[in-house]
Design an enzyme around this catalytic site. Structure first.
Site, PDB file in Angstrom:
ATOM      1  N   GLU A  32       0.820  -1.203   0.000  1.00 45.44           N
ATOM      2  CA  GLU A  32       0.000   0.000   0.000  1.00 45.44           C
ATOM      3  C   GLU A  32       0.859   1.260   0.000  1.00 45.44           C
ATOM      4  O   GLU A  32       0.538   2.246  -0.680  1.00 45.44           O
ATOM      5  CB  GLU A  32      -0.920   0.025   1.234  1.00 45.44           C
ATOM      6  CG  GLU A  32      -1.896  -1.134   1.296  1.00 45.44           C
ATOM      7  CD  GLU A  32      -1.390  -2.309   2.109  1.00 45.44           C
ATOM      8  OE1 GLU A  32      -2.178  -2.907   2.848  1.00 45.44           O
ATOM      9  OE2 GLU A  32      -0.176  -2.629   2.008  1.00 45.44           O
ATOM     10  N   CYS A  62      -0.667   0.641   7.739  1.00 42.37           N
ATOM     11  CA  CYS A  62      -1.065   1.014   6.378  1.00 42.37           C
ATOM     12  C   CYS A  62      -2.434   1.690   6.373  1.00 42.37           C
ATOM     13  O   CYS A  62      -2.718   2.518   5.503  1.00 42.37           O
ATOM     14  CB  CYS A  62      -1.084  -0.219   5.477  1.00 42.37           C
ATOM     15  SG  CYS A  62       0.563  -0.854   5.097  1.00 42.37           S
ATOM     16  N   ARG A  68       9.712 -24.661  -6.353  1.00 41.19           N
ATOM     17  CA  ARG A  68      10.837 -24.484  -5.431  1.00 41.19           C
ATOM     18  C   ARG A  68      11.091 -23.002  -5.169  1.00 41.19           C
ATOM     19  O   ARG A  68      11.388 -22.597  -4.034  1.00 41.19           O
ATOM     20  CB  ARG A  68      12.096 -25.143  -6.014  1.00 41.19           C
ATOM     21  CG  ARG A  68      12.065 -26.652  -6.006  1.00 41.19           C
ATOM     22  CD  ARG A  68      13.354 -27.230  -6.583  1.00 41.19           C
ATOM     23  NE  ARG A  68      13.333 -28.696  -6.627  1.00 41.19           N
ATOM     24  CZ  ARG A  68      14.314 -29.445  -7.096  1.00 41.19           C
ATOM     25  NH1 ARG A  68      15.404 -28.871  -7.588  1.00 41.19           N
ATOM     26  NH2 ARG A  68      14.213 -30.763  -7.082  1.00 41.19           N
ATOM     27  N   PRO A  88       8.846 -42.954  -0.620  1.00 43.64           N
ATOM     28  CA  PRO A  88       7.616 -43.539  -0.075  1.00 43.64           C
ATOM     29  C   PRO A  88       7.464 -43.402   1.440  1.00 43.64           C
ATOM     30  O   PRO A  88       6.371 -43.109   1.924  1.00 43.64           O
ATOM     31  CB  PRO A  88       7.710 -45.006  -0.488  1.00 43.64           C
ATOM     32  CG  PRO A  88       8.644 -45.035  -1.653  1.00 43.64           C
ATOM     33  CD  PRO A  88       9.617 -43.928  -1.420  1.00 43.64           C
ATOM     34  N   THR A 128      16.304 -40.551  -0.732  1.00 37.96           N
ATOM     35  CA  THR A 128      16.282 -39.846  -2.014  1.00 37.96           C
ATOM     36  C   THR A 128      17.680 -39.400  -2.415  1.00 37.96           C
ATOM     37  O   THR A 128      18.068 -39.479  -3.582  1.00 37.96           O
ATOM     38  CB  THR A 128      15.337 -38.629  -1.931  1.00 37.96           C
ATOM     39  OG1 THR A 128      14.008 -39.085  -1.678  1.00 37.96           O
ATOM     40  CG2 THR A 128      15.357 -37.814  -3.213  1.00 37.96           C
ATOM     41  N   SER A 174      20.159 -50.936 -17.267  1.00 38.27           N
ATOM     42  CA  SER A 174      21.511 -51.445 -17.035  1.00 38.27           C
ATOM     43  C   SER A 174      22.061 -50.833 -15.760  1.00 38.27           C
ATOM     44  O   SER A 174      21.752 -49.706 -15.407  1.00 38.27           O
ATOM     45  CB  SER A 174      22.429 -51.100 -18.209  1.00 38.27           C
ATOM     46  OG  SER A 174      22.534 -49.700 -18.382  1.00 38.27           O
ATOM     47  N   TRP A 180      14.383 -39.494 -16.368  1.00 37.37           N
ATOM     48  CA  TRP A 180      13.338 -38.630 -15.836  1.00 37.37           C
ATOM     49  C   TRP A 180      11.982 -39.262 -16.101  1.00 37.37           C
ATOM     50  O   TRP A 180      11.720 -39.768 -17.188  1.00 37.37           O
ATOM     51  CB  TRP A 180      13.386 -37.255 -16.505  1.00 37.37           C
ATOM     52  CG  TRP A 180      14.581 -36.412 -16.170  1.00 37.37           C
ATOM     53  CD1 TRP A 180      15.634 -36.123 -16.981  1.00 37.37           C
ATOM     54  CD2 TRP A 180      14.824 -35.745 -14.935  1.00 37.37           C
ATOM     55  NE1 TRP A 180      16.534 -35.316 -16.330  1.00 37.37           N
ATOM     56  CE2 TRP A 180      16.062 -35.072 -15.058  1.00 37.37           C
ATOM     57  CE3 TRP A 180      14.129 -35.654 -13.729  1.00 37.37           C
ATOM     58  CZ2 TRP A 180      16.607 -34.305 -14.041  1.00 37.37           C
ATOM     59  CZ3 TRP A 180      14.677 -34.898 -12.707  1.00 37.37           C
ATOM     60  CH2 TRP A 180      15.897 -34.238 -12.853  1.00 37.37           C
ATOM     61  N   GLU A 201       9.849 -33.149  -1.227  1.00 37.83           N
ATOM     62  CA  GLU A 201      10.191 -33.980  -2.388  1.00 37.83           C
ATOM     63  C   GLU A 201      10.919 -35.200  -1.860  1.00 37.83           C
ATOM     64  O   GLU A 201      12.127 -35.151  -1.625  1.00 37.83           O
ATOM     65  CB  GLU A 201      11.069 -33.210  -3.372  1.00 37.83           C
ATOM     66  CG  GLU A 201      10.400 -32.016  -4.022  1.00 37.83           C
ATOM     67  CD  GLU A 201      11.215 -31.445  -5.173  1.00 37.83           C
ATOM     68  OE1 GLU A 201      11.793 -32.230  -5.943  1.00 37.83           O
ATOM     69  OE2 GLU A 201      11.294 -30.211  -5.281  1.00 37.83           O
ATOM     70  N   CYS A 223      -2.840  -3.548   7.245  1.00 39.78           N
ATOM     71  CA  CYS A 223      -2.519  -3.714   8.665  1.00 39.78           C
ATOM     72  C   CYS A 223      -2.888  -2.456   9.446  1.00 39.78           C
ATOM     73  O   CYS A 223      -2.895  -1.348   8.925  1.00 39.78           O
ATOM     74  CB  CYS A 223      -1.034  -4.039   8.846  1.00 39.78           C
ATOM     75  SG  CYS A 223       0.085  -2.709   8.336  1.00 39.78           S
TER      76      CYS A 223
END
Length: 369
Positions: A54, A86, A190, A303, A202, A169, A176, A300, A77
């Protein structure tokens, strides 16, 4: 409320979004000053600039603010903090009408700002584009009311619900699951978060950086947090090598071991936490992040951590990216938990990113508390 109110509030919301990554630990707010149908001042809040949205808008409007309407995405506020109220600035500037998208969840402000404006005979109302404005500040609302950050659980999945594709392999780089478009959206998520939380599983499986590579400006670095009960984090991992006062590891292991010292010398902050039922206490972790003025956490993980967060009702928003792929195995499911909590989302939305689609579920609305 009319079409003009909606149009100008939409512009205020656009401005507020410019403050994402720049306003925390304050709320993200935009403001537009309109006189005789024309925008005469606008602004958004950045924590480093101190001035609230403001005040920025009033400074650009100058004398044209007299008799104008102020559109602000959050109730102004009416208390003194780092800056003055404000509400008093709007009254002094001669603004005739104030339209706020939503009330402020802060108990010091909630309702008091609008009441102060009405007491000064300003026409004041709320509710224009309310849900959009609340979505912007769920993290602030959660933090100001509970002391902990809001948690968004994000996962990339195959159509058969797996977090990983089979490797053809040994030693081959992991493929991905989702598209480049989905991954770009994850980096925007993020950027909108104060911290990223994951588990040691992870890190050991993927060796990720877990950084914000959106290219968008942010006031403070994304804090990367790892739950690592037995301190298995390799000093050679990419996340350790890229540590720059932005890596926190929570562990139950002693902090005076040679492994601990190596990590600390590499710039990793270690925090020892007692275990609960053999596991690190996720609620304790969130409380600790709240004490550090972390408003939003992006989870992120794998399980087990996903399951613990869902079972503990600690997830406030769930975003799942689905790729048109079939894993053909059940080795890495989305969630592992002894309990099967039934989710009752308040809102559900869908969006496409390249060949993928994402489902976005809001589980808690802290503005309703």
């Amino acid at each position: 409320m009319n079409d003009h109110d909606i149009r100008f509030m939409q512009r205020a919301l656009e401005l507020a979004r410019k403050g994402i990554g720049l306003a925390s630990p304050n709320p993200t707010v935009g403001c537009v000053i309109v006189n005789t149908g024309h925008i005469v001042g606008e602004g958004f809040h950045q924590f480093g600039w101190r001035d609230h949205a403001e005040i920025v808008a009033l400074k650009t409007a100058g004398e044209k603010a007299r008799g104008a309407t102020a559109y602000v995405t959050l109730e102004p506020c009416n208390h003194t903090g780092r800056t003055g109220p404000c509400t008093q600035a709007l009254i002094k500037a001669g603004v005739a009408r104030v339209v706020a998208a939503t009330r402020d969840p802060n108990p010091k402000v909630s309702g008091g700002g609008l009441e102060a404006l009405r007491s000064a005979h300003l026409d004041s109302e709320t509710g224009v584009c309310e849900s959009e404005a609340q979505q912007l500040n769920q993290g602030f609302a959660c933090w100001i009311l509970t002391g902990r950050p809001a948690v968004t659980l994000k996962s990339a999945l195959t159509l058969d619900g797996q977090l990983a594709l089979p490797s053809s392999s040994k030693g081959k780089k992991l493929e991905w699951i989702t598209s480049q478009e989905s991954r770009a959206e994850v980096h925007r998520m993020r950027h909108a978060s104060d911290a990223l939380l994951t588990g040691i599983g992870t890190i050991l499986a993927d060796d990720p950086f877990l950084t914000d590579r959106s290219g968008l400006p942010r006031r403070r670095q994304l804090l990367r947090v790892i739950l690592d009960t037995h301190l298995r984090l390799p000093s050679s991992s990419r996340i350790v090598k890229s540590a720059n006062d932005d890596l926190l590891v929570i562990t139950a292991a002693p902090l005076n071991s040679s492994k601990s010292r190596r990590l600390q010398n590499a710039g990793v902050e270690l925090l020892r936490m007692p275990r609960s039922e053999g596991q690190l206490d996720l609620k304790f972790t969130l409380d600790e992040l709240g004490r550090r003025e972390i408003l939003t956490v992006l989870l992120e993980a794998g399980p087990r951590l996903n399951g613990a967060a869902l079972a503990g009702s600690l997830v406030d928003r769930l975003v799942l990216f689905y790729a048109p792929k079939i894993a053909g195995h059940s080795k890495v499911p989305f969630s592992l938990t002894k309990s099967r909590p039934a989710l009752q989302p308040l809102t559900i939305s869908f969006q496409q990113f390249g060949p993928d689609f994402a489902t976005d579920l809001l589980l808690h609305n802290y503005f309703d508390r």
